[in-house]
Scaffold this motif. Structure first.
Motif, PDB file in Angstrom:
ATOM      1  N   ALA A 111      26.260  24.548  49.635  1.00  0.00           N
ATOM      2  CA  ALA A 111      26.498  25.126  48.308  1.00  0.00           C
ATOM      3  C   ALA A 111      26.952  26.577  48.442  1.00  0.00           C
ATOM      4  N   LEU A 123      30.533  26.663  49.187  1.00  0.00           N
ATOM      5  CA  LEU A 123      31.349  26.401  47.994  1.00  0.00           C
ATOM      6  C   LEU A 123      31.534  27.697  47.202  1.00  0.00           C
ATOM      7  N   ARG A 137      33.934  30.058  49.090  1.00  0.00           N
ATOM      8  CA  ARG A 137      35.344  29.674  48.957  1.00  0.00           C
ATOM      9  C   ARG A 137      35.851  29.967  47.547  1.00  0.00           C
ATOM     10  N   ALA A 138      34.989  29.743  46.557  1.00  0.00           N
ATOM     11  CA  ALA A 138      35.405  30.023  45.179  1.00  0.00           C
ATOM     12  C   ALA A 138      35.762  31.502  45.022  1.00  0.00           C
ATOM     13  N   GLU A 195      39.154  32.162  46.473  1.00  0.00           N
ATOM     14  CA  GLU A 195      40.276  31.532  45.782  1.00  0.00           C
ATOM     15  C   GLU A 195      40.494  32.138  44.406  1.00  0.00           C
ATOM     16  N   ASP A 196      39.427  32.376  43.673  1.00  0.00           N
ATOM     17  CA  ASP A 196      39.542  32.857  42.305  1.00  0.00           C
ATOM     18  C   ASP A 196      38.253  33.572  41.910  1.00  0.00           C
ATOM     19  N   ALA A 248      37.030  33.137  38.280  1.00  0.00           N
ATOM     20  CA  ALA A 248      36.381  31.866  37.969  1.00  0.00           C
ATOM     21  C   ALA A 248      34.992  31.812  38.585  1.00  0.00           C
ATOM     22  N   ALA A 249      34.868  32.333  39.801  1.00  0.00           N
ATOM     23  CA  ALA A 249      33.562  32.329  40.460  1.00  0.00           C
ATOM     24  C   ALA A 249      32.580  33.187  39.675  1.00  0.00           C
ATOM     25  N   ASP A 250      33.038  34.331  39.225  1.00  0.00           N
ATOM     26  CA  ASP A 250      32.203  35.252  38.460  1.00  0.00           C
ATOM     27  C   ASP A 250      31.660  34.565  37.214  1.00  0.00           C
ATOM     28  N   VAL A 251      32.557  33.918  36.486  1.00  0.00           N
ATOM     29  CA  VAL A 251      32.144  33.239  35.261  1.00  0.00           C
ATOM     30  C   VAL A 251      31.193  32.085  35.569  1.00  0.00           C
ATOM     31  N   ALA A 252      31.321  31.529  36.778  1.00  0.00           N
ATOM     32  CA  ALA A 252      30.414  30.445  37.165  1.00  0.00           C
ATOM     33  C   ALA A 252      29.083  31.007  37.662  1.00  0.00           C
ATOM     34  N   GLY A 253      28.880  32.303  37.531  1.00  0.00           N
ATOM     35  CA  GLY A 253      27.586  32.872  37.870  1.00  0.00           C
ATOM     36  C   GLY A 253      27.430  33.301  39.320  1.00  0.00           C
ATOM     37  N   ARG A 309      36.263  42.929  37.162  1.00  0.00           N
ATOM     38  CA  ARG A 309      36.023  41.985  36.092  1.00  0.00           C
ATOM     39  C   ARG A 309      36.919  42.222  34.868  1.00  0.00           C
ATOM     40  N   GLN A 310      37.203  43.483  34.573  1.00  0.00           N
ATOM     41  CA  GLN A 310      37.945  43.805  33.349  1.00  0.00           C
ATOM     42  C   GLN A 310      39.419  43.437  33.422  1.00  0.00           C
TER      43      GLN A 310
END
Ligand SMILES: Nc1ncnc2c1ncn2[C@@H]1O[C@H](COP(=O)(O)OP(=O)(O)OP(=O)(O)O)[C@@H](O)[C@H]1O
Ligand SMILES: [Mg+2]
Lengths: 306, 513
Positions: A160, A163, A166-167, A170-171, A174-179, A302-303
């Motif tokens: 995990a 994962l 790698r997130a 890559e992005d 997106a990783a930030d928003v996924a916590g 982030r901004q």
């Protein structure tokens, strides 16, 4: 012919393992999106620290550990610069190499060319005397490196945390928003890459040469960077790439020992030419991706509008 | 489609699910939010409407701590604990479907879902995530392949993935930022019905949309934003006229473009037996054929992911077709370079404007000139005439009412609607004979949609032909002179627009799916 082949096989790990270890570190850091030009510096401090500890009579394994720690320490400087202060990653990497080489020059000067007892070969241990020569000439660093390789490959594809890492590469948005805490992940990846680089350096002095000289990394760190691109940021392919590169490199002294008259500079070129050729061939295949992490080298804020 | 529903079941005395007060937020000196406020109660579906650039996404990004506000307070469920980042927001029970999807491109859909579920503290493996995903997708009638890489999906499929990802989080408060922009009517209905059920069971839902019909049919309360301010604050939807909401949101509306009359001109485009494959080797276009004449608009409706992006890419020259013919006014374009196609009068507006149509980092003037430089319209072989670029840009920006920047502003700072107007301004300006437009009004507010449709209608009136590919039936029906449906890479027989009804088209869509 078999003699020649066996002799080549015997020296092979000495060429391959440092490249492999350092490249695993670069893979981890770059899959997390941090462009890492530092291995030359990590390896330099690792090699020197390992040698100094051995010369101080602390034993080879403590030397290996110390070299690893030294690489980790230098990577903390790099990590702080790029992850926390968002310094441009190429510049920070080059500066880190310069810093590493500088430190070894200053601290190591008085310890040049002093041989010491490094990591014992298997044939020198109480239980390994009976081993065939190809194995007997190796050290425990060989299984250790292979274990680390499998560990990194497993970590990236199955765990995990892999994962998440790698997130981030890559992005990061997106990783930030996924916590996922992007900075923590990147810092962790950079520190690990430093440890791998330091270990690779310690291998050179403590497990292979049993002596330290200034500049003994001799550009291997730069080769590692190319090697990772060649391996498309995949750990198992790093082994293949290290074998290809280290294997041809190991061929040269063998050929010379056989008395084959081969221009030295041409020989030194061969590994690079071969690597390039394979790279060109594999990338013409249809649908081949470079495999570079999409956010490699970008510092995430982030901004920013994406 | 307005069915009566009981009002929100407010638990008396319970603090609002989300309360934002006096929020200011500036980006590089540009004020996106100016004392804006928003109040969301438990048990309600709350519509948030406003023109492009009004600050809807920004205020919700402040709520979920993706952006830090310059001033103001955010109170989640009555707890005045500041959120330091998206992870905190997730832990506080906020889940957001982002307008610009937050999906990792090189991951599969299931990996993306696993990533975000784990971020929310649920220990699921990728395989489990795939199962959950498939179950939820079936429930909603969404078609999605959990094992597909996100960057190989069409926008519509990505939209479904983003929605499913957030629904699976099981957040108490759901924020949906334009979730239906590329969904078909059926998919949108299934989604909105589901979120209303969730609200009835006590959750809270924010629905950002430009489609007032959805607002009227599904929301309990409405907030309208304009230029960073809240101009209508949580008004009950009951008894509120949608015309009034529209006027508050976008001001006076330009008249809708008149229906384009079918006057078949000279045959222009002829496609036969066109086939193409996706990156994973599956068949995207399967012997597709069509004819198009000057002054005609052929609308291609269909559920997203049936070959639409591949058709656009093959026509623009970005994807190599497997076989077939593409003839434009006699010239064979099947293997022509993108530049040759442009010379032949082919213009493309893809679904994702910043993917292959515009460069976000370049200025508006540079973006407008981008396609004219090669032909020498802006200077000679070696140098560009920057003054001419600037003049031309000023003219197009004024003509097409692009707001939010001048010729020197980077394109990335434009709102979606304005970026789209800019792109159309460039594409229909000179020598356009055939316009291929994929979801041209995706994410645009009512006024921008009309402006974009007006620009297309104007080009068509001059004799341009248009291939309009869209998931939005309303858009298809308002512009097309003939309509057909794409399904699994094949087109149904086109019918004249006068014979098309939403029911007939809807039947064709599901009949095939
Ligand atoms: N990260 C950012 N950096 C710079 N400017 C931004 C950023 N995010 C938003 N803006 C600007 O802030 C304003 C408000 O944008 P926002 O995305 O909130 O509008 P919106 O109401 O969601 O519009 P739309 O309907 O087009 O989605 C716009 O002018 C936009 O260009
Ligand atoms: Mg928005």
């Amino acid at each position: 012919m078999t003699d020649f082949f066996l002799a080549w096989l015997t020296v092979l790990p000495g060429y391959v393992l440092p490249l492999l270890l350092a490249s695993l570190g670069v893979v981890l850091s770059e899959r997390a999106g941090v462009l890492n030009l530092c291995p030359e510096g990590f390896m330099a401090v690792g090699a020197m620290t390992g040698a100094l500890i051995c010369l101080a009579g602390q034993g080879p394994w403590l030397g290996v550990l110390g070299g690893t720690a030294a690489g980790l320490g230098l990577s903390a400087v790099f990590g702080l610069a790029v992850v926390v202060f968002r310094v441009e990653q190429t510049l920070a990497g080059l500066a880190t190499v310069a810093l590493g080489l500088g430190i070894t020059g200053v601290l190591g000067r008085s310890h040049v060319q002093k041989p010491f007892d490094g990591v014992p070969r298997l044939s020198e241990t109480s239980w390994g005397a009976e081993l065939p020569r190809v194995l007997g000439q190796q050290t425990l660093m060989l299984p250790l490196a292979l274990l680390l390789l499998l560990l990194v490959a497993w970590f990236l594809t199955r765990s995990a945390a892999g994962l998440r890492l790698r997130a981030v590469g890559e992005d990061p948005g997106a990783a930030d928003v996924a916590g996922v805490d992007v900075q923590i992940v990147q810092l962790g990846a950079v520190l690990t890459s430093g440890a791998f680089g330091g270990l690779a350096g310690a291998y050179l002095s403590v497990a292979s040469a049993h002596v330290w000289v200034e500049g003994m990394v001799a550009g291997r760190g730069w080769v590692v960077i190319a090697l990772v691109i060649f391996a498309r940021w995949r750990p198992l392919r790093c082994l293949a790439a290290a074998l290809l590169f280290g294997g041809t490199e190991a061929l040269m002294p063998r050929l010379q020992a056989l008395g084959v008259d081969f221009p030295v500079y041409l020989g030194a070129m061969l590994p690079y030419v071969l690597t390039l050729a394979v790279l060109a061939l594999t990338s013409t295949r249809r649908g081949a991706r470079s495999g570079a992490p999409a956010a490699l080298g970008l510092s995430y804020l982030r901004q920013d509008k994406h | 489609m307005h069915f009566p529903h009981p009002g929100p079941q407010e638990a008396p005395g319970r603090a609002p699910a989300l309360l934002l007060r006096g929020i200011d937020k500036s980006f590089d000196g540009h004020r996106a939010l100016d004392g804006a406020g928003f109040r969301l109660d438990w048990g309600e579906v709350h519509a948030l409407v406003g023109e492009n650039g009004a600050g809807k996404s920004t205020i919700m990004n402040v709520a979920t701590a993706v952006y830090a506000a310059d001033a103001g307070e955010v109170i989640v469920d009555g707890r005045d604990v500041p959120l330091r980042g998206p992870a905190d927001a997730m832990a506080a029970g906020l889940g957001m479907v982002h307008q610009h999807f937050r999906l990792v491109g090189s991951f599969t859909v299931a990996e993306n879902v696993a990533l975000s579920l784990r971020g929310a503290g649920q220990k699921v493996s990728v395989a489990e995530a795939a199962r959950l995903l498939a179950a939820r997708a079936a429930e909603l009638g969404f078609r999605i392949d959990p094992a597909a890489r996100v960057d190989e999906l069409s926008i519509a499929e990505r939209q479904r993935a983003e929605i499913l990802k957030v629904l699976l989080l099981g957040a108490g408060t759901l924020i949906l930022d334009e979730p239906t922009a590329v969904l078909t009517a059926d998919e949108a209905q299934a989604l909105l019905t589901l979120v209303r059920q969730l609200a009835r069971r006590g959750r809270a839902v924010v629905l950002i949309t430009h489609k007032l019909r959805e607002v009227a049919a599904y929301s309990d309360r409405i907030t309208v934003m304009r230029q960073g301010r809240t101009v209508l604050d949580a008004a009950p939807a009951e008894g509120l006229a949608m015309d009034e909401v529209a006027r508050l949101a976008v001001g006076e509306m330009p008249a809708a473009a008149p229906r384009i009359a079918a006057r078949p001109g000279v045959p222009l485009l002829s496609i036969e037996g066109l086939s193409a494959h996706r990156g994973d080797g599956s068949r995207a276009l399967d012997g597709l054929a069509l004819e198009l004449a000057e002054g005609e608009v052929l609308g291609i409706a269909g559920v997203g992911g049936n070959g639409q992006p591949e058709l656009v890419d093959v026509l623009s020259g970005l994807r190599r077709p497997g076989g077939g013919t593409i003839r434009l006014g006699g010239a064979d374009l099947l293997t022509a370079s993108p530049a040759a196609r442009r010379d032949a009068g082919l213009r493309v507006v893809p679904a994702d404007r910043f993917d292959s149509a515009m460069a976000p980092g370049l200025s508006l003037a540079e973006n407008l000139a981008l396609t004219g430089v090669a032909s020498g319209r802006f200077g000679g072989r070696w140098l560009v005439d920057r003054r001419k670029m600037r003049r031309e840009a000023e003219r197009l920006i004024a003509d097409h009412e692009v707001r939010g920047g001048g010729p020197a502003t980077p394109a990335s700072l434009l709102s979606g609607g304005n970026a789209q107007k800019l792109l159309l301004a460039r594409e229909v300006s000179d020598g356009a004979r055939l316009l291929v437009a994929h979801s041209p009004s995706r994410g645009l507010d009512l006024r921008a949609t009309r402006a974009v449709h007006g620009a297309i209608a104007e080009g068509v009136a001059r004799g341009m032909a248009c291939l309009l590919i869209s998931e939005d039936l309303e858009e298809i029906m308002s512009l097309s002179t003939r309509v057909c449906v794409i399904n699994n890479g094949r087109l149904s027989a086109p019918m004249p627009a006068s014979e098309v009804t939403p029911e007939r088209l809807g039947a064709l869509l599901v009949g095939h799916a």
